[in-house]
Design a protein around this motif. Structure first.
Motif, PDB file in Angstrom:
ATOM      1  N   ALA A   1       0.349  -0.983   0.234  1.00 42.19           N
ATOM      2  CA  ALA A   1       0.472  -0.010  -0.177  1.00 42.19           C
ATOM      3  C   ALA A   1       1.101   0.781  -0.435  1.00 42.19           C
ATOM      4  O   ALA A   1       1.970   1.690  -0.183  1.00 42.19           O
TER       5      ALA A   1
ATOM      6  N   ASP B   1      -1.995   3.649   5.011  1.00 39.37           N
ATOM      7  CA  ASP B   1      -2.477   3.185   4.128  1.00 39.37           C
ATOM      8  C   ASP B   1      -3.250   1.857   3.911  1.00 39.37           C
ATOM      9  O   ASP B   1      -4.127   1.626   3.695  1.00 39.37           O
ATOM     10  N   TYR B   2      -2.256   1.149   4.037  1.00 40.10           N
ATOM     11  CA  TYR B   2      -2.338  -0.564   4.304  1.00 40.10           C
ATOM     12  C   TYR B   2      -3.601  -0.743   5.422  1.00 40.10           C
ATOM     13  O   TYR B   2      -4.484  -1.837   4.798  1.00 40.10           O
TER      14      TYR B   2
ATOM     15  N   ARG C   1      -6.890   0.295   3.902  1.00 43.29           N
ATOM     16  CA  ARG C   1      -7.586  -0.454   3.223  1.00 43.29           C
ATOM     17  C   ARG C   1      -8.157  -2.488   3.725  1.00 43.29           C
ATOM     18  O   ARG C   1      -8.377  -2.360   3.111  1.00 43.29           O
ATOM     19  N   TYR C   2      -7.275  -2.643   4.457  1.00 44.95           N
ATOM     20  CA  TYR C   2      -7.134  -3.784   4.338  1.00 44.95           C
ATOM     21  C   TYR C   2      -7.789  -4.729   5.989  1.00 44.95           C
ATOM     22  O   TYR C   2      -8.253  -5.378   5.556  1.00 44.95           O
TER      23      TYR C   2
END
Length: 141
Positions: free
Chosen positions: A70, A75-76, A79-80
């Motif tokens: 990411a 951000d990771y 997103r996840y």
């Protein structure tokens, strides 16, 4: 440790078991559940690790992988995190590693690596690990 090619790490507080074993047990437990639940065969689980996750983790740790997958760790997480949480909630209890599932896994493994050839396979593994260590040293960080 450095003299024999190992990398020392700092464990900041006392825990039960070695860090490497704790991480390995988490992976083994989920792999066990995948066989137990009829999701995958032993061969396919080993392929996912050796051809996928293991290849990645030979050079990067899990957090470095997240950072690169990411635009950084935050951000990771954005997103996840929800997906990881939702999947993780389905893991279920820690398997006991006994009974019919143990016999099933043993049987599948003996088809691939018969007990009489364990020494040959261990030698093959150790040679590959030594080659990988030399490659990593040659490539540098």
């Amino acid at each position: 440790m450095r003299e024999i090619g190992q990398k020392p790490v700092i464990v900041k507080k006392e825990i039960y078991g070695f860090a490497i074993n704790r991480m390995q047990y988490a992976i083994i437990n989920e792999c066990w559940r995948l066989v137990q639940d009829g999701v995958m065969s032993v061969e396919d689980i080993d392929a996912v690790m050796s051809e996928g996750l293991g290849m990645r983790y030979a050079f990067l740790g899990p957090f470095e992988t997240c950072q690169l997958n990411a635009d950084g760790m935050m951000d990771y997480c954005k997103r996840y995190a929800n997906g990881i949480f939702n999947v993780s909630e389905t893991f279920g209890p820690v398997p006991k590693m006994e009974g019919e599932v143990a016999e099933e896994i043993h049987g599948q493994l003996c088809e691939k690596i018969p007990l009489h050839s364990l020494d040959v396979q261990r030698k093959w593994r150790d040679e590959r690990l030594a080659c990988l260590a030399r490659l990593k040293k040659t490539l540098g960080n």
